[in-house]
Design an enzyme around this catalytic site. Sequence first.
Site, PDB file in Angstrom:
ATOM      1  N   LEU A  10       0.817  -1.211   0.000  1.00 34.69           N
ATOM      2  CA  LEU A  10       0.000   0.000   0.000  1.00 34.69           C
ATOM      3  C   LEU A  10       0.851   1.261   0.000  1.00 34.69           C
ATOM      4  O   LEU A  10       0.464   2.280  -0.569  1.00 34.69           O
ATOM      5  CB  LEU A  10      -0.921   0.026   1.236  1.00 34.69           C
ATOM      6  CG  LEU A  10      -1.989  -1.061   1.294  1.00 34.69           C
ATOM      7  CD1 LEU A  10      -2.739  -0.999   2.619  1.00 34.69           C
ATOM      8  CD2 LEU A  10      -2.962  -0.920   0.139  1.00 34.69           C
ATOM      9  N   GLY A  11       1.990   1.200   0.641  1.00 38.83           N
ATOM     10  CA  GLY A  11       2.819   2.390   0.707  1.00 38.83           C
ATOM     11  C   GLY A  11       4.123   2.082   1.403  1.00 38.83           C
ATOM     12  O   GLY A  11       4.277   1.050   2.050  1.00 38.83           O
TER      13      GLY A  11
ATOM     14  N   GLY B 139       7.394   4.007   3.626  1.00 39.04           N
ATOM     15  CA  GLY B 139       7.885   5.198   4.298  1.00 39.04           C
ATOM     16  C   GLY B 139       9.310   4.991   4.743  1.00 39.04           C
ATOM     17  O   GLY B 139       9.956   4.023   4.368  1.00 39.04           O
ATOM     18  N   GLY B 140       9.771   5.924   5.570  1.00 38.08           N
ATOM     19  CA  GLY B 140      11.159   5.834   6.009  1.00 38.08           C
ATOM     20  C   GLY B 140      11.445   4.612   6.841  1.00 38.08           C
ATOM     21  O   GLY B 140      12.535   4.052   6.806  1.00 38.08           O
TER      22      GLY B 140
ATOM     23  N   VAL C 227       3.884  -0.755   4.249  1.00 37.51           N
ATOM     24  CA  VAL C 227       2.548  -1.122   4.711  1.00 37.51           C
ATOM     25  C   VAL C 227       1.885  -1.950   3.629  1.00 37.51           C
ATOM     26  O   VAL C 227       1.843  -1.531   2.465  1.00 37.51           O
ATOM     27  CB  VAL C 227       1.702   0.143   5.009  1.00 37.51           C
ATOM     28  CG1 VAL C 227       0.312  -0.265   5.493  1.00 37.51           C
ATOM     29  CG2 VAL C 227       2.380   1.015   6.046  1.00 37.51           C
TER      30      VAL C 227
ATOM     31  N   LYS D 228       2.039  -3.200   8.908  1.00 33.29           N
ATOM     32  CA  LYS D 228       3.236  -2.373   8.762  1.00 33.29           C
ATOM     33  C   LYS D 228       4.437  -3.181   9.259  1.00 33.29           C
ATOM     34  O   LYS D 228       4.406  -3.756  10.348  1.00 33.29           O
ATOM     35  CB  LYS D 228       3.099  -1.083   9.559  1.00 33.29           C
ATOM     36  CG  LYS D 228       4.259  -0.109   9.340  1.00 33.29           C
ATOM     37  CD  LYS D 228       3.893   1.282   9.835  1.00 33.29           C
ATOM     38  CE  LYS D 228       5.011   2.267   9.530  1.00 33.29           C
ATOM     39  NZ  LYS D 228       4.663   3.648   9.891  1.00 33.29           N
TER      40      LYS D 228
ATOM     41  N   ASP E 277       4.652  14.943  13.250  1.00 32.32           N
ATOM     42  CA  ASP E 277       4.754  14.847  11.793  1.00 32.32           C
ATOM     43  C   ASP E 277       3.385  15.016  11.148  1.00 32.32           C
ATOM     44  O   ASP E 277       3.011  14.275  10.229  1.00 32.32           O
ATOM     45  CB  ASP E 277       5.380  13.506  11.382  1.00 32.32           C
ATOM     46  CG  ASP E 277       5.858  13.499   9.929  1.00 32.32           C
ATOM     47  OD1 ASP E 277       6.049  12.408   9.368  1.00 32.32           O
ATOM     48  OD2 ASP E 277       6.021  14.597   9.355  1.00 32.32           O
TER      49      ASP E 277
END
Lengths: 314, 230, 121
Positions: A31-32, A34-35, A39, A54, A145
């Site tokens: 799905l995505g 990040g740092g 996910v 995640k 954030d």
Amino acid sequence: MKPLTDAAVARLRDAVDRPDAGERYEIHELLGRGGMGAVYRATDRVLRRDVALKVLTTELESGDIARRLEREARVLASLEHPGIVAIHDAGTLGDGRPFYTMRLVRGRRLDEQSKREGRGERLRRFLGVCDAVSFAHSAGVIHRDLKPANVMIGEFGEVLVLDWGVAKVAAELASAGQGAPSPAADGDTGPGVAVGTPGFMAPEQSSGAESVDGRADVFALGAMLRTLLGTEKVPPPLRAIVFRATAESASGRYPTVDALASDVRAWLDGAAVSAYAESPWERALRFYRRNSALVLLLLAYLTVRLFILWWRGV
Amino acid sequence: MSVFPETRVSLVVALSSDDPSMRARAVDLVVSAYRAPVVAVLRRQWSLDLADAEDLAHDFFAHALEREWLSRYDRTRGRFRTFLRSCLQDFATTAHEAANRLKRGGHLIAVPLEESTATVTEADVDRLFEQEWVRSVLTLSLERLSAQCAAAGRQATYDVFVAHDVEGADDPPRYSDLAARFGIPVTQVANYLHWARGRFRGHVLDTLRALTASDSEFRDEARALLGREP
Amino acid sequence: MNKPVLGLVAGGVLGIFDGLTALVSAPEVAPQIAGIVAGSMGKGLVAGILIGWFARKVNNLGAGIAFGLVMGALFALPFALMPDPTTGQKYFWEILIPGSMVGLIVGFLTQRYGTAALAKR
């Protein structure tokens, strides 16, 4: 061995990265990323529902990052609020990578959704974000954030604040400021290192100062509000709200997220905004807008009185 | 001789080791992993055909060993992959200039080196280098998996994995088709894939470890290889 | 402020104001202004509390306005029919129309701005 095709390379990379979540979770698409990690959409075979899983990219991410993921899970678990995505499960995969599962949010990001909505609706969504963040602050958690990309609008219109990966417990920040052992031991960046996103980071955050409190989130919310208002003509009271929320110095901002939300709510209700000094004419105009029916009725009464005066004079 | 060190040794340490066998293993590993990317860059940037590019790649590695470039790598200045790329750029540029001097002097040169007339930016070449490096790492890891499966008597496991995730990458075959093809139950297909993928992942990470000089470089390379956007 | 109290206050204030405006529309009644204002305030208070009570029972803007208008007219009617004791002149429409409008305004105020009572447990 025959050279690998591009398709084979892509497939093998995916196969390497795909988490082995054991018997309970069936992993689907990414799905995505990040740092900290990735996910995936996954199916919980026990409860027979889709979840978001995640996981770290590799089990040999630095211990700091692994601890950060674990702390994110604990933070999420401690915050039970309709505006904060619920965590379901946490643990370690067979390959040693920490993971957690949370509610799979089907919807749109706030920045995408806001393009389809008018100002009023965008402000109401914003108040939903403030609500969630205010709750987190009351539980001693600072997000650090906040930005439109970290807010989702669910399929039922609910506002959800995501990505608490760099969230900090206020008590830890306070103890760091007093010279206590570095928070890096708990999976965070050490003092002097900035966390957050440029454009939404408060000045004290970008300088890596230890004295970061809830007003850093106020700054981020002010920047978020500015983004949501866009480049269209913005009424002066709303501009004043943004200006105050994004003040350079923390002491110049709203002291709490609730105070910021209160002013936004006041503007929506047509009431006075504390950040904006109205002129008498603006105050009168605002009074008229809120009470136009009453004003018109009183004017009608005076008109009748004047008419009677004229009529009797005729 | 296995191309992979048995224990985790920094690449820098291995390349400059006094132990000839360790040094040789490290060099073999670097050549195995980087030969294909070097050839690809030489072909793209310098318009060489395959044979010439392979010859020049051979020359490059020979030079690198002879002049001990590889052992001069300083991990504080960046990734080994970046270092090797810049060594290649220097080598190819020098060869190109030398070829031009020779040409002007009327002598023949072994490999004419002409910069590509097509619009090839440095970013394109860097991207190509990385793509081929990834391909090499995955190929080496696949070879390792093959050796492991052969040694463990799990040839069928390897064959199923290759049929599904390598040969069938464009259009993965159904589990039932694989089961019929290899004469195994359908549930066994999922088990084989699960086992092979887990082991393959381990080999990829081991290969990366062997090709990097430090833990932080390893993490960076792992993210580069694995951390793609969906 | 709850609706009956708001009705009382608004009715009284507007009643005073309504009585004072007689000085403008009918200056000849100036000697009786104290009585006029007192009477106007009195009917405003009574009408206001009734209108406010109605607003508590019926939460509907149109109905509240209509009830206010009727109450204003009913309470103004006796005064509108009464001739001036000194001059004998009647000020029928000058009393009835503004009085009805005051009732209308109080009806609007109580429906729009009055706070509803807490539900009985």
